[in-house]
Write an enzyme that holds these catalytic residues in place. Structure first.
Site, PDB file in Angstrom:
ATOM      1  N   PRO A   1       0.820  -1.213   0.000  1.00  0.00           N
ATOM      2  CA  PRO A   1       0.000   0.000   0.000  1.00  0.00           C
ATOM      3  C   PRO A   1       0.853   1.262   0.000  1.00  0.00           C
ATOM      4  CG  PRO A   1       0.001  -1.046   2.174  1.00  0.00           C
ATOM      5  CD  PRO A   1       0.662  -2.001   1.237  1.00  0.00           C
TER       6      PRO A   1
ATOM      7  N   THR B   1       0.335   5.576  -0.183  1.00  0.00           N
ATOM      8  CA  THR B   1      -0.366   6.850  -0.284  1.00  0.00           C
ATOM      9  C   THR B   1       0.359   7.717  -1.303  1.00  0.00           C
ATOM     10  OG1 THR B   1      -1.085   6.712   1.990  1.00  0.00           O
ATOM     11  CG2 THR B   1      -0.931   8.919   1.060  1.00  0.00           C
TER      12      THR B   1
ATOM     13  N   GLN C   1      -6.916  -0.949   1.037  1.00  0.00           N
ATOM     14  CA  GLN C   1      -6.449  -0.761   2.412  1.00  0.00           C
ATOM     15  C   GLN C   1      -7.358   0.231   3.137  1.00  0.00           C
ATOM     16  OE1 GLN C   1      -2.774   1.326   3.651  1.00  0.00           O
ATOM     17  NE2 GLN C   1      -2.241  -0.540   4.764  1.00  0.00           N
TER      18      GLN C   1
ATOM     19  N   HIS D   1      -5.744  -1.550   7.986  1.00  0.00           N
ATOM     20  CA  HIS D   1      -4.433  -0.935   8.234  1.00  0.00           C
ATOM     21  C   HIS D   1      -4.204  -0.889   9.743  1.00  0.00           C
ATOM     22  CE1 HIS D   1      -0.924   1.401   7.998  1.00  0.00           C
ATOM     23  NE2 HIS D   1      -1.287   2.338   7.140  1.00  0.00           N
ATOM     24  N   GLY D   2      -3.448  -1.857  10.212  1.00  0.00           N
ATOM     25  CA  GLY D   2      -3.157  -1.919  11.639  1.00  0.00           C
ATOM     26  C   GLY D   2      -1.717  -1.545  11.927  1.00  0.00           C
ATOM     27  N   ALA D   3      -1.099  -0.773  11.021  1.00  0.00           N
ATOM     28  CA  ALA D   3       0.341  -0.503  11.114  1.00  0.00           C
ATOM     29  C   ALA D   3       0.639   0.996  11.231  1.00  0.00           C
ATOM     30  CB  ALA D   3       1.043  -1.082   9.877  1.00  0.00           C
ATOM     31  N   ASN D   4       1.939   1.290  11.356  1.00  0.00           N
ATOM     32  CA  ASN D   4       2.497   2.635  11.148  1.00  0.00           C
ATOM     33  C   ASN D   4       1.928   3.757  12.024  1.00  0.00           C
ATOM     34  OD1 ASN D   4       3.989   1.302   9.254  1.00  0.00           O
ATOM     35  ND2 ASN D   4       2.924   2.124   7.469  1.00  0.00           N
TER      36      ASN D   4
ATOM     37  N   TYR E   1      -1.095   4.518  13.046  1.00  0.00           N
ATOM     38  CA  TYR E   1      -2.425   5.093  12.826  1.00  0.00           C
ATOM     39  C   TYR E   1      -3.409   4.541  13.871  1.00  0.00           C
ATOM     40  CZ  TYR E   1      -0.082   6.960   8.819  1.00  0.00           C
ATOM     41  OH  TYR E   1       0.817   7.635   8.038  1.00  0.00           O
TER      42      TYR E   1
ATOM     43  N   ASN F   1       5.165   7.399  13.878  1.00  0.00           N
ATOM     44  CA  ASN F   1       4.023   8.025  14.564  1.00  0.00           C
ATOM     45  C   ASN F   1       3.697   7.381  15.914  1.00  0.00           C
ATOM     46  OD1 ASN F   1       3.406   9.696  12.240  1.00  0.00           O
ATOM     47  ND2 ASN F   1       2.505   7.881  11.293  1.00  0.00           N
TER      48      ASN F   1
ATOM     49  N   GLY G   1      12.011  -3.332   2.790  1.00  0.00           N
ATOM     50  CA  GLY G   1      13.422  -3.368   2.455  1.00  0.00           C
ATOM     51  C   GLY G   1      13.848  -4.548   1.603  1.00  0.00           C
TER      52      GLY G   1
HETATM   53  C1  LIG Z   1       5.185   6.757  -1.015  1.00  0.00           C
HETATM   54  C2  LIG Z   1       4.844   5.796   0.090  1.00  0.00           C
HETATM   55  C3  LIG Z   1       3.566   5.763   0.606  1.00  0.00           C
HETATM   56  C4  LIG Z   1       3.207   4.841   1.594  1.00  0.00           C
HETATM   57  N1  LIG Z   1       1.907   4.767   2.011  1.00  0.00           N
HETATM   58  C5  LIG Z   1       1.506   3.743   2.813  1.00  0.00           C
HETATM   59  C6  LIG Z   1       0.131   3.516   3.074  1.00  0.00           C
HETATM   60  O1  LIG Z   1      -0.773   4.208   2.572  1.00  0.00           O
HETATM   61  N2  LIG Z   1      -0.179   2.484   3.889  1.00  0.00           N
HETATM   62  C7  LIG Z   1       0.773   1.669   4.456  1.00  0.00           C
HETATM   63  O2  LIG Z   1       0.430   0.737   5.188  1.00  0.00           O
HETATM   64  N3  LIG Z   1       2.084   1.867   4.204  1.00  0.00           N
HETATM   65  C8  LIG Z   1       2.467   2.850   3.376  1.00  0.00           C
HETATM   66  N4  LIG Z   1       3.795   2.979   3.050  1.00  0.00           N
HETATM   67  C9  LIG Z   1       4.773   2.011   3.566  1.00  0.00           C
HETATM   68  C10 LIG Z   1       5.039   0.909   2.530  1.00  0.00           C
HETATM   69  O3  LIG Z   1       3.880   0.154   2.262  1.00  0.00           O
HETATM   70  C11 LIG Z   1       6.160  -0.042   2.980  1.00  0.00           C
HETATM   71  O4  LIG Z   1       5.804  -0.625   4.213  1.00  0.00           O
HETATM   72  C12 LIG Z   1       7.526   0.615   3.103  1.00  0.00           C
HETATM   73  O5  LIG Z   1       7.771   1.523   2.034  1.00  0.00           O
HETATM   74  C13 LIG Z   1       8.640  -0.425   3.128  1.00  0.00           C
HETATM   75  O6  LIG Z   1       8.572  -1.242   1.960  1.00  0.00           O
HETATM   76  P1  LIG Z   1       9.614  -1.109   0.731  1.00  0.00           P
HETATM   77  O7  LIG Z   1      10.990  -1.298   1.328  1.00  0.00           O
HETATM   78  O8  LIG Z   1       9.246  -2.193  -0.236  1.00  0.00           O
HETATM   79  O9  LIG Z   1       9.464   0.278   0.147  1.00  0.00           O
HETATM   80  C14 LIG Z   1       4.184   3.938   2.104  1.00  0.00           C
HETATM   81  C15 LIG Z   1       5.489   4.002   1.601  1.00  0.00           C
HETATM   82  C16 LIG Z   1       5.822   4.889   0.608  1.00  0.00           C
HETATM   83  C17 LIG Z   1       7.229   4.887   0.050  1.00  0.00           C
END
Ligand SMILES: Cc1cc2nc3c(=O)[nH]c(=O)nc-3n(C[C@H](O)[C@H](O)[C@H](O)COP(=O)(O)O)c2cc1C
Length: 372
Positions: free
Chosen positions: A25, A27, A101, A176-179, A181, A236, A299
Site C-alpha cells: 500500500p 499513499t 487498504q 491498516h493496523g500498522a504505522n 495510525y 508516529n 526493504g
Molecule cells: C510513497 C509511500 C507511501 C506509503 N503509504 C503507505 C500507506 O498508505 N499504507 C501503508 O500501510 N504503508 C504505506 N507505506 C509504507 C510501505 O507500504 C512499505 O511498508 C515501506 O515503504 C517499506 O517497503 P519497501 O521497502 O518495499 O518500500 C508507504 C510508503 C511509501 C514509500
C-alpha cells in the site's frame, strides 16, 4: 522447492494469485478533487501494475474523520466508490487482483481535515509529527479521546467502508493496523491511557482491533479480509512497553479465532538500538507464531525476496518503492533486468510525473539482462 518459487501461484482467500509478489500500500496524494475520489490517473497507475500477484491500494480513509493527509482517496462516499469502480474495471481487465487498504489516521491528522475540530484517537496525546496539509507540512493537531460509544461508530465506519470496497469491485480489504495510525493508537500503551474496556491490559488494548476485524469480516467474509501489522515500527508512535507480548497475543488470537486471507508483517526500517523491547527481525521473530498465509514487507530486493519465499518463511513479499518505480516489477525480477530508481520528490502529490511515467522494460530500450 526451487529458488524461483516467488514467481509461482499462491492461494490467498478463495483466489489463486499468479505470483507471490504484491504491490504494498502506498499513499500518493493524487485525488485532486472535492470528493477525494480516484481520478483517471489512478486507473492508469494501478492497471500498469496489474502483473503483481496482488495490488494493495493506497490507504483509503474509511470516513472524513479518518483523513490525515491532503488529497488521499477515500472509500466512504458514492463518488469515491464510482471512482474506484473504474480503477477496478481496468485492473481486472488486465487480470489483476486488488485489495483496498482501510485506513483511519486517528491523531495523525490536522484540524484542517476535521472541519476545524480535533482529530480523534484513543487518548489526547499529540502524535508529535507532521501533517501534510494544503498549506504544506504542519505539526499534527492535539487529538481528543474517542468516547466508548464513539469507538463503535468508528468500527461501523470500517464495516461500511469494507462493504463499499466490495461494491467498488475490490477483491478484498486490508485493515491498516500498522504505522502508528488509529489501530496502533489503541494497541500501544505509549499512546492508549484509557480506563474503559479499550484500555489497560493487552486484551483490552487489542479489543478495538478485534472488534473492527469482526465487523469487517461480518461484512465481506474472512476470505476477503487481511491485516497489516508493523510490530516494531516507530512511525508516529513510541510503540509498546510489552511489544512482544502484545503482538504474540494478537497473532495467537488470529490463529485461534480468525482465518484471514493473509497477514502482512512490516519490518522496521529504523534503528532500534534504543528500543530493546522491540523485535529487530519481525518475520524471524513473529513468523513462526503464525499459522496462516504470511506476507512480508520492508526493504526487500530481488535476492532477499527470492530466498525468503524459497525458504518458506513467508508465502508472499510486498514491495512499495520498487513497485512504485517499476510497473512491471515481476517481469523485471524474473528476467533479472535492471530496475528504475524511485524518485522521492514525486512520492506525494503532483500529477503523472513520478506516478504513471516510469518506463516498462520495452520502453527502456534493449536491456542488459544479468545472469543469475
Ligand atoms: C510513497 C509511500 C507511501 C506509503 N503509504 C503507505 C500507506 O498508505 N499504507 C501503508 O500501510 N504503508 C504505506 N507505506 C509504507 C510501505 O507500504 C512499505 O511498508 C515501506 O515503504 C517499506 O517497503 P519497501 O521497502 O518495499 O518500500 C508507504 C510508503 C511509501 C514509500
Amino acid at each position: 522447492m526451487s529458488d524461483q518459487k516467488l514467481f509461482t501461484s499462491v492461494q490467498v482467500g478463495k483466489q489463486e494469485l499468479k505470483n507471490r509478489l504484491a504491490m504494498a500500500p502506498m499513499t500518493r496524494n493524487r485525488a485532486h478533487n472535492e470528493a477525494k475520489a480516484p481520478i483517471e490517473l489512478h486507473r492508469t497507475y494501478y492497471s500498469q501494475r496489474a502483473s503483481a500477484g496482488l495490488i494493495i491500494s493506497e490507504g483509503a480513509q474509511v470516513s472524513p474523520q479518518g483523513m490525515g493527509y491532503i488529497d488521499t482517496a477515500g472509500i466512504h462516499s458514492p463518488e469515491q466508490v464510482e471512482g474506484w469502480k473504474k480503477v477496478l474495471r481496468d485492473v481486472h481487465q488486465k487480470e489483476g487482483v486488488m485489495y483496498c487498504q482501510l485506513w483511519h489516521c486517528g491523531r495523525v491528522s490536522h484540524t484542517c481535515f476535521q472541519d476545524g475540530g480535533a482529530p480523534v484517537s484513543s487518548s489526547s496525546k499529540n502524535a508529535g509529527g507532521q501533517s501534510f496539509t494544503p498549506n504544506g507540512f504542519e505539526p499534527t493537531s492535539d487529538p481528543r479521546a474517542l468516547s466508548t460509544g464513539e469507538v463503535q461508530d468508528v468500527i461501523d465506519d470500517f464495516r461500511a467502508a469494507a462493504g463499499n470496497a466490495i461494491e467498488a469491485g475490490f477483491d478484498g480489504v486490508q485493515v491498516h493496523g500498522a504505522n502508528g495510525y488509529l489501530v496502533e493508537q489503541f494497541l500501544h500503551d505509549s499512546i492508549n491511557d484509557r480506563t474503559d474496556r479499550y484500555g489497560g491490559s493487552i486484551e483490552n488494548r487489542a479489543r478495538f482491533l478485534f472488534e473492527l476485524l469482526d465487523a469487517v469480516i461480518e461484512e465481506v467474509g474472512t476470505e476477503r479480509t487481511s491485516l497489516r501489522l508493523s510490530p516494531s515500527n516507530l512511525m508516529n508512535t513510541e510503540n509498546d512497553s510489552q511489544s512482544k507480548a502484545l503482538y504474540e497475543y494478537i497473532i495467537r488470537k488470529l490463529n485461534a479465532d480468525y482465518e484471514l486471507s493473509f497477514l502482512e508483517l512490516v519490518e522496521p526500517l529504523a534503528d532500534l538500538d534504543e528500543h530493546p523491547q522491540l523485535a529487530r527481525d519481525v518475520l524471524e521473530y513473529y513468523g513462526p507464531f503464525y499459522d496462516g498465509v504470511l506476507m512480508t514487507n520492508g526493504g526487500y530486493d530481488r535476492a532477499s525476496a527470492l530466498s525468503v519465499v524459497a525458504e518458506e518463511k513467508a508465502e508472499m513479499v510486498s514491495f512499495a518503492r520498487l513497485f512504485l518505480a517499476n510497473p512491471d516489477l515481476p517481469e523485471r525480477f524474473e528476467r533479472n533486468a535492471p530496475l528504475n530508481e524511485p524518485d522521492q520528490q514525486t512520492f506525494y502529490g503532483g500529477g503523472a510525473k513520478g506516478y504513471t511515467d516510469y518506463p516498462f522494460l520495452e520502453e527502456a530500450g534493449e536491456v542488459e539482462v544479468e545472469a543469475g
